[in-house]
Enzyme design. Structure first.
Site, PDB file in Angstrom:
ATOM      1  N   LYS A 173       9.237  16.408  -1.273  1.00  0.00           N
ATOM      2  CA  LYS A 173       7.961  16.909  -1.116  1.00  0.00           C
ATOM      3  C   LYS A 173       7.607  16.043   0.104  1.00  0.00           C
ATOM      4  O   LYS A 173       7.334  14.855   0.065  1.00  0.00           O
ATOM      5  CB  LYS A 173       7.093  16.170  -2.256  1.00  0.00           C
ATOM      6  CG  LYS A 173       5.599  16.715  -2.003  1.00  0.00           C
ATOM      7  CD  LYS A 173       4.803  15.892  -3.161  1.00  0.00           C
ATOM      8  CE  LYS A 173       4.016  14.876  -2.668  1.00  0.00           C
ATOM      9  NZ  LYS A 173       3.171  15.230  -1.542  1.00  0.00           N
ATOM     10  N   GLY A 226       5.867   5.190   1.604  1.00  0.00           N
ATOM     11  CA  GLY A 226       4.356   5.304   1.419  1.00  0.00           C
ATOM     12  C   GLY A 226       3.675   3.981   0.864  1.00  0.00           C
ATOM     13  O   GLY A 226       4.349   2.933   1.091  1.00  0.00           O
ATOM     14  N   THR A 230       0.998   3.346  -4.606  1.00  0.00           N
ATOM     15  CA  THR A 230       1.754   4.480  -5.167  1.00  0.00           C
ATOM     16  C   THR A 230       3.224   3.977  -5.441  1.00  0.00           C
ATOM     17  O   THR A 230       3.676   4.620  -6.470  1.00  0.00           O
ATOM     18  CB  THR A 230       1.850   5.395  -3.978  1.00  0.00           C
ATOM     19  OG1 THR A 230       0.443   5.930  -3.448  1.00  0.00           O
ATOM     20  CG2 THR A 230       2.559   6.833  -4.563  1.00  0.00           C
ATOM     21  N   GLU A 248      10.260   2.460   0.010  1.00  0.00           N
ATOM     22  CA  GLU A 248       9.797   1.720   1.441  1.00  0.00           C
ATOM     23  C   GLU A 248       8.234   1.802   1.360  1.00  0.00           C
ATOM     24  O   GLU A 248       7.616   2.838   1.708  1.00  0.00           O
ATOM     25  CB  GLU A 248      10.376   2.472   2.433  1.00  0.00           C
ATOM     26  CG  GLU A 248      10.657   1.680   3.938  1.00  0.00           C
ATOM     27  CD  GLU A 248       9.438   1.855   4.798  1.00  0.00           C
ATOM     28  OE1 GLU A 248       8.632   0.720   4.585  1.00  0.00           O
ATOM     29  OE2 GLU A 248       9.343   3.027   5.177  1.00  0.00           O
ATOM     30  N   CYS A 282       4.366   2.027   9.913  1.00  0.00           N
ATOM     31  CA  CYS A 282       4.612   0.610   9.038  1.00  0.00           C
ATOM     32  C   CYS A 282       5.145  -0.593   9.530  1.00  0.00           C
ATOM     33  O   CYS A 282       4.909  -1.467   9.207  1.00  0.00           O
ATOM     34  CB  CYS A 282       5.585   1.066   7.729  1.00  0.00           C
ATOM     35  SG  CYS A 282       7.037   1.804   8.178  1.00  0.00           S
ATOM     36  N   GLU A 384      -2.779  -4.553   4.466  1.00  0.00           N
ATOM     37  CA  GLU A 384      -2.398  -3.561   5.498  1.00  0.00           C
ATOM     38  C   GLU A 384      -3.447  -2.555   5.700  1.00  0.00           C
ATOM     39  O   GLU A 384      -4.386  -2.189   5.111  1.00  0.00           O
ATOM     40  CB  GLU A 384      -1.396  -2.576   4.807  1.00  0.00           C
ATOM     41  CG  GLU A 384      -0.493  -1.632   5.843  1.00  0.00           C
ATOM     42  CD  GLU A 384       0.290  -0.852   5.159  1.00  0.00           C
ATOM     43  OE1 GLU A 384       1.448  -0.687   5.747  1.00  0.00           O
ATOM     44  OE2 GLU A 384       0.162  -0.707   4.015  1.00  0.00           O
TER      45      GLU A 384
END
Length: 481
Positions: A173, A226, A230, A248, A282, A384
């Site tokens: 996805k 992500g 999540t 990750e 990231c 973040e």
């Protein structure tokens, strides 16, 4: 208007329920295509196709699987410009960045893992006169790969390629925010002759499509990149089902600038590590710690370079900064800029939304933003932001810099600038970061492990780590005599 389709069992098909989601171009704020709003029925069809394809695919010699992956790599290279244009339009990044980084790296991912599987050696342990012990690694089976919106095709292929290389079949996805290049990849896989069902790409939102993937009992592993929240949800769902997990997640990465650095190079690369892809990587270094004796020279040179970062239409050659990926994300980043003011920060550059003229009048643009005067313990320096916002902070001692660098819940990447080799190694070993760059940034060797410590994730991607993740070791012992 373009309607994207799912790629299931080797064919491009509409969503089972016939529902679609809007796909918005960040530079204009306008809907320019529709993507499938897939559900459990679509995911079930993809899993069934993958299960049917698995016996033949896993039995295919690694060299033959590799040839197909290399063929896909060649097709991505052939379609470099259309893919770069699509990535820029979908994500908001400058097309020059997509052309030189994102799409070439996607091609490299398929080429690298297409050949790597042929060199994936097993282990043998010989007990003299007693037994021969050897280990084989079998593909896990059907696996799920869920990728983010910031480097859409780059990170999508980073997950898919190693899984296919070792003989797994994939239900993947892409982000619903940036689905276009994954759809174009579907067309290239068909042209390459990838067997039906080996790779299935199901579009849709996280609560519908993503949740159906992580919950499906036939999917043996989840590789996800992500946000940390999540990732927590995926772990809570998948861990009780004993699925393998590679997560990750986020980062709040420090740059440590010591006084003996090459100042010009440190400034130039720190500009890249701060604002590449509008800070939406990231690995970007959003906390810059500078030894006090060179703080003012570094700040002056850094701000001069920031002033030259042209914010503009991503499709124009002169644009150095494109649009943020969505209006919701733009508002989130703006809220952190407001928070920085509340926490006592001094704004040195940027801080405002950019309103362009013409086709980009409603786009999601933001000035590159720099603050100083914020404590290392404040929220802006701990959470973040994932946008073009950085902080500058002077430090006095090596120990102080290390303490501040390690003072967040994240531990993905860090950058050290120094000419002192002993200090470089000493500081690198003291940092709680899965990746440390010394006098460089985003220098990638695909053979090396990629991933973070603490809340930045679980597991490692890349090289042998990826091949190991998508396989199950089996130990076999043969008694001699």
């Amino acid at each position: 208007m373009l309607k994207l389709q799912n790629y299931i069992n080797g064919q491009l098909v509409p969503p089972a329920a016939g529902r679609y989601l809007d796909n918005i171009e960040p530079a204009t704020g306008q809907v320019y295509s529709l993507l499938p709003d897939s559900n459990t029925q679509d995911v079930a069809a993809a899993v069934a196709a993958a299960e049917a394809a698995l016996p033949a695919w896993r039995a295919l010699p690694a060299e033959e699987r590799g040839r197909l992956l290399v063929r896909i790599s060649e097709l991505i290279e052939r379609e470099l410009e259309p893919l770069a244009q699509a990535e820029s339009k979908d994500n908001g990044k400058p097309v020059s960045l997509a052309r030189t980084v994102d799409i070439p790296r996607a091609a490299s991912n398929f080429a690298f893992f297409g050949t790597a599987a042929q060199h994936f050696a097993s282990e043998t342990h010989f007990q003299e006169g007693v037994a021969l012990n050897y280990t084989v690694r079998h593909p896990l089976g059907v696996v799920g790969c869920i990728s983010p919106w910031n480097l859409p095709l780059y990170l999508f292929t980073w997950k898919i390629a190693p899984a296919l290389a070792v003989g797994c079949c994939v239900v993947a996805k892409p982000s619903e925010i940036t689905p276009h290049t994954a759809f174009l990849l579907s067309e290239l896989c068909i042209e390459a002759g990838l067997p039906a069902g080996v790779l299935n790409i199901v579009h849709g939102a996280g609560p519908g499509t993503g949740q159906a993937i992580i919950e499906h009992p036939a999917i043996k592993a989840i590789s996800f990149t992500g946000g940390t929240k999540t990732g927590e949800h995926i772990a809570r769902t998948a861990a009780p089902m004993f699925k393998k997990l590679s997560l990750e997640l986020g980062g709040k990465n420090p740059n440590l600038i010591f006084a003996d650095c090459d100042l010009t190079e440190a400034v130039n690369i720190s500009i890249r590590s701060s604002f590449a892809n509008q800070g939406q990587i990231c690995l970007c270094g959003s906390r810059i710690f500078i030894e006090r004796s060179i703080y003012e020279p570094f700040k002056a040179a850094f701000l001069e370079r920031v002033a030259g970062l042209t914010v503009g239409d991503p499709l124009e050659a002169g644009s150095r900064q494109g649009a943020l990926v969505s209006e919701a994300h733009l508002l989130k980043v703006l809220s952190y800029i407001e928070l920085a003011h509340e926490e006592g920060g001094t704004l040195l550059a940027g801080g405002k939304r950019v309103h362009l003229e013409g086709r980009c009048a409603n786009g999601f643009f933001l000035e590159p933003t720099v603050f100083e005067g914020l404590t290392p313990e404040c929220r802006v320096n701990k959470e973040e932001i994932f946008g073009p916002v950085v902080t500058l902070t002077p430090f006095d001692t090596e120990e102080e810099a290390i303490t501040w660098a390690n003072g967040t819940d994240y531990g993905l990447a860090a950058t050290i600038w120094t000419r002192d080799l002993n200090r470089a190694h000493r500081v690198a070993h003291a940092l709680h970061s899965g990746i440390v760059w010394i006098n460089t940034w985003l220098h990638r060797d695909l053979r090396t492990p990629f991933g973070g410590m603490k809340n930045s994730g679980v597991g490692r991607e890349g090289g042998l780590e990826a091949l190991r993740f998508f396989t199950e070791p089996q130990s076999i012992t043969l008694k001699l005599g």
